[in-house]
Design a protein around this motif. Sequence first.
Motif, PDB file in Angstrom:
ATOM      1  N   VAL A 172      10.827  -5.334 -13.377  1.00 47.33           N
ATOM      2  CA  VAL A 172       9.952  -4.214 -12.585  1.00 47.33           C
ATOM      3  C   VAL A 172       8.590  -3.979 -12.745  1.00 47.33           C
ATOM      4  O   VAL A 172       8.009  -5.043 -13.379  1.00 47.33           O
ATOM      5  CB  VAL A 172      10.717  -2.727 -13.755  1.00 47.33           C
ATOM      6  N   PHE A 173       7.923  -3.284 -11.902  1.00 45.56           N
ATOM      7  CA  PHE A 173       6.413  -2.990 -13.060  1.00 45.56           C
ATOM      8  C   PHE A 173       5.862  -1.058 -12.427  1.00 45.56           C
ATOM      9  O   PHE A 173       6.757  -0.246 -12.313  1.00 45.56           O
ATOM     10  CB  PHE A 173       5.685  -3.339 -11.395  1.00 45.56           C
ATOM     11  N   ILE A 174       5.336  -0.718 -13.856  1.00 46.97           N
ATOM     12  CA  ILE A 174       5.138   0.436 -13.805  1.00 46.97           C
ATOM     13  C   ILE A 174       3.276   0.351 -13.720  1.00 46.97           C
ATOM     14  O   ILE A 174       2.528  -0.321 -13.528  1.00 46.97           O
ATOM     15  CB  ILE A 174       4.859   0.706 -15.055  1.00 46.97           C
ATOM     16  N   LEU A 175       3.234   1.824 -12.730  1.00 47.72           N
ATOM     17  CA  LEU A 175       2.025   2.366 -11.967  1.00 47.72           C
ATOM     18  C   LEU A 175       1.159   2.845 -12.374  1.00 47.72           C
ATOM     19  O   LEU A 175       2.267   4.075 -13.039  1.00 47.72           O
ATOM     20  CB  LEU A 175       1.561   2.286 -10.373  1.00 47.72           C
ATOM     21  N   GLY A 176      -0.101   3.400 -12.868  1.00 45.04           N
ATOM     22  CA  GLY A 176      -0.522   4.514 -13.870  1.00 45.04           C
ATOM     23  C   GLY A 176      -1.740   4.210 -13.331  1.00 45.04           C
ATOM     24  O   GLY A 176      -2.781   3.719 -12.797  1.00 45.04           O
ATOM     25  N   PHE A 177      -3.023   5.369 -14.060  1.00 43.25           N
ATOM     26  CA  PHE A 177      -4.234   5.459 -14.088  1.00 43.25           C
ATOM     27  C   PHE A 177      -4.742   5.462 -15.517  1.00 43.25           C
ATOM     28  O   PHE A 177      -5.231   6.267 -15.611  1.00 43.25           O
ATOM     29  CB  PHE A 177      -4.940   6.479 -12.945  1.00 43.25           C
ATOM     30  N   PRO A 178      -4.544   4.835 -16.366  1.00 40.75           N
ATOM     31  CA  PRO A 178      -5.286   4.730 -17.406  1.00 40.75           C
ATOM     32  C   PRO A 178      -6.941   4.985 -17.607  1.00 40.75           C
ATOM     33  O   PRO A 178      -7.194   4.183 -17.014  1.00 40.75           O
ATOM     34  CB  PRO A 178      -4.235   3.436 -18.504  1.00 40.75           C
ATOM     35  N   GLY A 179      -7.145   5.780 -18.331  1.00 38.48           N
ATOM     36  CA  GLY A 179      -8.624   6.106 -17.887  1.00 38.48           C
ATOM     37  C   GLY A 179      -9.307   6.538 -16.848  1.00 38.48           C
ATOM     38  O   GLY A 179     -10.077   5.767 -16.248  1.00 38.48           O
ATOM     39  N   GLY A 180      -7.735   6.849 -15.625  1.00 42.14           N
ATOM     40  CA  GLY A 180      -8.871   7.102 -14.475  1.00 42.14           C
ATOM     41  C   GLY A 180      -8.697   5.816 -13.308  1.00 42.14           C
ATOM     42  O   GLY A 180      -8.642   6.517 -12.454  1.00 42.14           O
ATOM     43  N   ASP A 206       0.298  -1.696   0.213  1.00 40.90           N
ATOM     44  CA  ASP A 206       0.141   0.089   0.559  1.00 40.90           C
ATOM     45  C   ASP A 206       0.988   0.943   0.071  1.00 40.90           C
ATOM     46  O   ASP A 206       0.731   1.661  -0.446  1.00 40.90           O
ATOM     47  CB  ASP A 206      -0.821  -0.223   0.882  1.00 40.90           C
ATOM     48  N   GLU A 207       2.088   1.159   0.460  1.00 43.61           N
ATOM     49  CA  GLU A 207       2.936   2.303   1.016  1.00 43.61           C
ATOM     50  C   GLU A 207       3.317   2.901  -0.345  1.00 43.61           C
ATOM     51  O   GLU A 207       3.768   4.346  -0.793  1.00 43.61           O
ATOM     52  CB  GLU A 207       3.691   2.173   1.996  1.00 43.61           C
ATOM     53  N   ILE A 208       3.129   1.438  -1.620  1.00 44.37           N
ATOM     54  CA  ILE A 208       3.635   2.178  -2.159  1.00 44.37           C
ATOM     55  C   ILE A 208       2.766   2.890  -3.794  1.00 44.37           C
ATOM     56  O   ILE A 208       3.754   3.060  -4.508  1.00 44.37           O
ATOM     57  CB  ILE A 208       4.751   0.682  -3.930  1.00 44.37           C
ATOM     58  N   ARG A 209       2.126   2.220  -3.509  1.00 46.27           N
ATOM     59  CA  ARG A 209       0.723   3.257  -4.354  1.00 46.27           C
ATOM     60  C   ARG A 209      -0.192   4.049  -4.167  1.00 46.27           C
ATOM     61  O   ARG A 209      -0.451   4.615  -5.132  1.00 46.27           O
ATOM     62  CB  ARG A 209      -0.088   1.853  -4.321  1.00 46.27           C
ATOM     63  N   ALA A 210       0.683   4.443  -3.080  1.00 41.26           N
ATOM     64  CA  ALA A 210      -0.851   5.790  -2.021  1.00 41.26           C
ATOM     65  C   ALA A 210       0.414   7.062  -2.792  1.00 41.26           C
ATOM     66  O   ALA A 210       0.042   8.351  -2.971  1.00 41.26           O
ATOM     67  CB  ALA A 210      -0.325   5.218  -0.068  1.00 41.26           C
ATOM     68  N   PRO A 211       1.453   6.876  -2.796  1.00 40.63           N
ATOM     69  CA  PRO A 211       2.255   8.611  -3.299  1.00 40.63           C
ATOM     70  C   PRO A 211       1.577   8.824  -5.365  1.00 40.63           C
ATOM     71  O   PRO A 211       2.430   9.500  -5.293  1.00 40.63           O
ATOM     72  CB  PRO A 211       3.020   8.136  -3.227  1.00 40.63           C
ATOM     73  N   VAL A 212       0.869   7.271  -5.897  1.00 38.62           N
ATOM     74  CA  VAL A 212       0.640   7.369  -7.054  1.00 38.62           C
ATOM     75  C   VAL A 212      -0.768   7.827  -7.268  1.00 38.62           C
ATOM     76  O   VAL A 212      -1.233   7.394  -6.729  1.00 38.62           O
ATOM     77  CB  VAL A 212       0.837   5.988  -7.823  1.00 38.62           C
ATOM     78  N   ALA A 213      -0.697   9.123  -8.054  1.00 37.78           N
ATOM     79  CA  ALA A 213      -1.760   9.928  -8.348  1.00 37.78           C
ATOM     80  C   ALA A 213      -2.421   9.659  -9.163  1.00 37.78           C
ATOM     81  O   ALA A 213      -1.527  10.070 -10.301  1.00 37.78           O
ATOM     82  CB  ALA A 213      -1.384  11.374  -7.580  1.00 37.78           C
ATOM     83  N   VAL A 214      -3.376  10.151  -9.533  1.00 44.24           N
ATOM     84  CA  VAL A 214      -4.621  10.960 -11.281  1.00 44.24           C
ATOM     85  C   VAL A 214      -4.311  12.283 -10.803  1.00 44.24           C
ATOM     86  O   VAL A 214      -4.619  12.908  -9.869  1.00 44.24           O
ATOM     87  CB  VAL A 214      -6.259  10.447 -10.727  1.00 44.24           C
ATOM     88  N   ILE A 215      -3.869  12.638 -12.311  1.00 42.76           N
ATOM     89  CA  ILE A 215      -3.428  14.048 -12.473  1.00 42.76           C
ATOM     90  C   ILE A 215      -5.134  14.727 -13.617  1.00 42.76           C
ATOM     91  O   ILE A 215      -4.179  14.410 -14.643  1.00 42.76           O
ATOM     92  CB  ILE A 215      -1.993  14.719 -13.053  1.00 42.76           C
ATOM     93  N   HIS A 216      -5.376  15.373 -13.240  1.00 46.28           N
ATOM     94  CA  HIS A 216      -6.163  16.309 -14.673  1.00 46.28           C
ATOM     95  C   HIS A 216      -6.037  18.059 -14.615  1.00 46.28           C
ATOM     96  O   HIS A 216      -5.811  18.723 -13.315  1.00 46.28           O
ATOM     97  CB  HIS A 216      -7.915  16.283 -13.963  1.00 46.28           C
ATOM     98  N   SER A 217      -6.136  18.278 -15.997  1.00 48.08           N
ATOM     99  CA  SER A 217      -5.425  19.537 -16.138  1.00 48.08           C
ATOM    100  C   SER A 217      -6.501  19.814 -17.250  1.00 48.08           C
ATOM    101  O   SER A 217      -7.018  18.875 -18.135  1.00 48.08           O
ATOM    102  CB  SER A 217      -4.128  19.761 -16.218  1.00 48.08           C
ATOM    103  N   ALA A 218      -6.464  21.340 -17.899  1.00 48.04           N
ATOM    104  CA  ALA A 218      -7.090  21.463 -19.666  1.00 48.04           C
ATOM    105  C   ALA A 218      -5.869  20.236 -20.131  1.00 48.04           C
ATOM    106  O   ALA A 218      -7.397  20.259 -20.954  1.00 48.04           O
ATOM    107  CB  ALA A 218      -6.681  22.085 -19.708  1.00 48.04           C
ATOM    108  N   ALA A 219      -5.360  19.264 -20.394  1.00 46.74           N
ATOM    109  CA  ALA A 219      -4.298  18.931 -21.382  1.00 46.74           C
ATOM    110  C   ALA A 219      -5.223  17.712 -21.331  1.00 46.74           C
ATOM    111  O   ALA A 219      -5.560  16.293 -22.013  1.00 46.74           O
ATOM    112  CB  ALA A 219      -3.179  18.510 -20.783  1.00 46.74           C
ATOM    113  N   GLY A 220      -6.084  17.625 -19.927  1.00 44.45           N
ATOM    114  CA  GLY A 220      -6.215  15.952 -20.273  1.00 44.45           C
ATOM    115  C   GLY A 220      -5.908  15.376 -18.793  1.00 44.45           C
ATOM    116  O   GLY A 220      -5.578  15.956 -17.874  1.00 44.45           O
ATOM    117  N   SER A 221      -6.113  14.087 -18.581  1.00 45.50           N
ATOM    118  CA  SER A 221      -5.786  13.441 -17.532  1.00 45.50           C
ATOM    119  C   SER A 221      -4.112  12.259 -17.608  1.00 45.50           C
ATOM    120  O   SER A 221      -3.603  11.828 -18.282  1.00 45.50           O
ATOM    121  CB  SER A 221      -6.852  12.391 -17.250  1.00 45.50           C
TER     122      SER A 221
END
Length: 250
Positions: free
Chosen positions: A166-174, A55-70
């Motif tokens: 390795v592994f990559i964390l992200g928020f595709p499509g939110g 959980d402590e690795i997932r928690a600092p990864v965030a969704v970012i929203h802006s005028a450019a998208g997410s």
Amino acid sequence: MLFGISPALQEKAILIIKKKIRTVTTTFTIFLILPLLVYLLFLFNLVPEKAIVPDEIRAPVAVIHSAAGSGTAFLISPTIMLTSKEVVNGLKVGDQVDISFDNAPNRPKVSGRIKYLSNQTDRISKTGSSPDASASDVAVIEIDPISEIEPLVLGVSDLLQPADEVFILGFPGGQYSLTKGMINNTSYHGKSLFKIDAVSNSGNNGGPCILRQDNTVIGISVGGGDAQAEDTVIKINDVKLLLQNANINF
């Protein structure tokens, strides 16, 4: 009467013996079949894999929203987040973005501003060598201090080799996503990029590439390579030098 034992006692003894035989038979059958069942479960992937990301690795990864998208960003200090420049494409230093830590307790939402955008003239070498285009896709976001989330730890990318996991964390499509893979190559078309055999998704851009061995960040995901099932990653040592040269403390 057998050996002076009454019929009632004989019947009781027979029942006890039968019960013990059933117990031994059942135990033997379990020990005989259990290994086969376990083997079949793993063979057909019927056993859910233990989570590789705490959980402590997932928690600092965030969704970012802006005028450019997410897209995706991640915390490296109480006030500094990293992402790729593509995630905030069209924005400039000082513009505001909205950030949601969807994997953290209470899912805090904060506002941030773009503090730094790298470009082709930014140098990643302390020796003054020519700039590397692979370092031109880094963006830094500044937020108000956040204390309830522990930042990710930046690792050392220079020591990695092909086949490191390795592994990559992200928020595709939110939506939260974890993509596992390994390093295929420590350069990409002559650039200082890792090539990862992980399926690329544009929503993962800006997300951290984590070394499975110690859960440290070894790069920033910046999108697909030549093949569909691969990703390219900016090396974190190059990012560190960019931040130092830009006088950004982290």
